[in-house]
Design a protein around this motif. Sequence first.
Motif, short mmCIF file in Angstrom:
data_model
loop_
_atom_site.label_atom_id
_atom_site.label_comp_id
_atom_site.label_asym_id
_atom_site.label_seq_id
_atom_site.Cartn_x
_atom_site.Cartn_y
_atom_site.Cartn_z
N TYR A 1 42.33 45.27 41.73
CA TYR A 1 43.58 45.88 42.19
C TYR A 1 44.73 45.63 41.21
CZ TYR A 1 41.18 46.86 46.49
OH TYR A 1 40.27 47.34 47.41
N GLY A 2 45.52 46.68 41.00
CA GLY A 2 46.70 46.58 40.16
C GLY A 2 46.41 46.60 38.67
N ALA A 3 45.14 46.67 38.28
CA ALA A 3 44.78 46.62 36.86
C ALA A 3 44.70 48.01 36.25
CB ALA A 3 43.43 45.91 36.68
N ASP A 4 44.92 48.06 34.92
CA ASP A 4 44.70 49.30 34.17
C ASP A 4 43.35 49.19 33.46
OD1 ASP A 4 45.05 47.67 31.90
OD2 ASP A 4 47.05 48.43 31.47
N HIS A 5 43.00 50.20 32.70
CA HIS A 5 41.70 50.25 32.01
C HIS A 5 41.42 49.02 31.15
CE1 HIS A 5 38.19 52.18 30.20
NE2 HIS A 5 38.68 51.88 29.01
N PHE A 6 42.46 48.42 30.62
CA PHE A 6 42.29 47.25 29.75
C PHE A 6 42.52 45.94 30.49
CE2 PHE A 6 43.41 50.92 27.19
CZ PHE A 6 42.33 50.94 26.32
N PHE A 7 42.71 46.01 31.80
CA PHE A 7 42.91 44.84 32.66
C PHE A 7 44.09 43.99 32.17
CE2 PHE A 7 38.55 46.25 33.02
CZ PHE A 7 38.40 46.38 34.39
N SER A 8 45.08 44.67 31.59
CA SER A 8 46.27 43.99 31.06
C SER A 8 46.95 43.17 32.15
CB SER A 8 47.27 45.01 30.51
OG SER A 8 46.65 45.81 29.53
N GLY A 9 47.19 41.90 31.85
CA GLY A 9 47.84 41.00 32.80
C GLY A 9 46.93 40.51 33.91
N LYS A 10 45.68 40.96 33.92
CA LYS A 10 44.72 40.58 34.96
C LYS A 10 43.52 39.83 34.37
CE LYS A 10 46.69 42.69 38.49
NZ LYS A 10 47.00 42.04 39.75
N GLU A 11 43.68 39.36 33.14
CA GLU A 11 42.54 38.74 32.46
C GLU A 11 42.02 37.51 33.20
OE1 GLU A 11 45.01 41.03 29.54
OE2 GLU A 11 45.48 39.44 30.96
N LYS A 12 42.91 36.67 33.71
CA LYS A 12 42.46 35.48 34.44
C LYS A 12 41.71 35.87 35.70
CE LYS A 12 45.90 32.27 32.71
NZ LYS A 12 47.06 31.41 33.00
N GLU A 13 42.22 36.85 36.41
CA GLU A 13 41.55 37.33 37.62
C GLU A 13 40.16 37.88 37.28
OE1 GLU A 13 42.26 40.83 40.92
OE2 GLU A 13 44.00 40.00 39.90
N VAL A 14 40.07 38.67 36.23
CA VAL A 14 38.78 39.25 35.82
C VAL A 14 37.83 38.16 35.36
CG1 VAL A 14 37.64 40.80 34.19
CG2 VAL A 14 39.78 41.49 35.29
N ALA A 15 38.31 37.19 34.61
CA ALA A 15 37.45 36.09 34.16
C ALA A 15 36.91 35.30 35.35
CB ALA A 15 38.22 35.17 33.22
N MET A 16 37.75 35.05 36.35
CA MET A 16 37.27 34.34 37.54
C MET A 16 36.22 35.17 38.28
SD MET A 16 40.73 32.34 38.91
CE MET A 16 40.52 33.06 40.48
N LEU A 17 36.45 36.46 38.38
CA LEU A 17 35.49 37.37 39.02
C LEU A 17 34.17 37.35 38.26
CD1 LEU A 17 34.67 39.68 40.96
CD2 LEU A 17 35.78 41.25 39.33
N LEU A 18 34.24 37.51 36.94
CA LEU A 18 33.02 37.49 36.12
C LEU A 18 32.29 36.17 36.26
CD1 LEU A 18 34.20 39.22 32.82
CD2 LEU A 18 33.01 40.23 34.76
N GLY A 19 33.04 35.08 36.20
CA GLY A 19 32.42 33.77 36.35
C GLY A 19 31.69 33.65 37.67
N ASP A 20 32.31 34.11 38.75
CA ASP A 20 31.66 34.05 40.07
C ASP A 20 30.40 34.92 40.12
OD1 ASP A 20 33.61 32.32 40.98
OD2 ASP A 20 34.71 33.87 42.10
N LEU A 21 30.51 36.16 39.63
CA LEU A 21 29.36 37.07 39.67
C LEU A 21 28.21 36.53 38.84
CD1 LEU A 21 31.22 40.48 39.28
CD2 LEU A 21 30.07 39.67 41.34
N ILE A 22 28.51 36.11 37.63
CA ILE A 22 27.47 35.64 36.72
C ILE A 22 26.90 34.32 37.20
CG2 ILE A 22 27.00 34.85 34.36
CD1 ILE A 22 29.16 36.95 33.47
N ASP A 23 27.76 33.39 37.59
CA ASP A 23 27.31 32.09 38.05
C ASP A 23 26.39 32.22 39.26
OD1 ASP A 23 27.35 29.26 37.66
OD2 ASP A 23 28.62 29.08 39.42
N HIS A 24 26.74 33.08 40.19
CA HIS A 24 25.91 33.29 41.38
C HIS A 24 24.53 33.82 41.01
CE1 HIS A 24 24.83 34.25 45.49
NE2 HIS A 24 24.51 35.47 45.09
N THR A 25 24.47 34.71 40.04
CA THR A 25 23.20 35.28 39.60
C THR A 25 22.35 34.27 38.86
OG1 THR A 25 24.27 37.43 39.39
CG2 THR A 25 22.20 37.14 38.22
N MET A 26 22.97 33.37 38.13
CA MET A 26 22.23 32.42 37.30
C MET A 26 21.71 31.22 38.08
SD MET A 26 24.15 32.49 33.68
CE MET A 26 23.95 33.88 32.60
#
Length: 167
Positions: free
Chosen positions: A141-166
């Motif tokens: 939510y609130g992000a543009d195509h480059f996730f500008s200003g949302k990098e920390k949120e995206v990194a946390m999301l990626l970490g959760d998704l990847i960590d859960h899978t691994m």
Amino acid sequence: VIGQLRTLLNDAGFTTLSIQMPVLAANADAGDYPATFGEAGERIAAAMRYLQAKGQSRIAMVSHSMGARMALEYLKHNPAAPLLAWVPLAISDGELDGLSRTAFPVFDVYAQKDFPVVLAKAGDRAALLRRTPGSKQVMVYGADHFFSGKEKEVAMLLGDLIDHTMK
């Protein structure tokens, strides 16, 4: 976005490897890029061989925009790639077709204010992912195509998704 995500994921305990995808001239059209997909696939395959040679067996791939299209083309031809997960961020043509034989989950992440083509095809991607075990789609939510200003949120999301899978 990828450089910042790599740093944040590294800070979260993930080892990262950046693969430089083929880049055309600044005035190139998106339609010019499919000619580079074969070379991109060779680079992805080499990176996976490198990681495996270093003893890395738990591999997830994160790719953004045109890089996600390049990764998709590679995965269409290599459905048994040694991945635990693939995360396409804002895939530039909005497509995820051809993934029916993958043995790993796909986490489609896109932005609320993404490019129109990405947004228009979100429903199609979600339908495909429902047929791919463990896969899901997430809108930032609130992000543009480059996730500008949302990098920390995206990194946390990626970490959760990847960590859960691994696990």
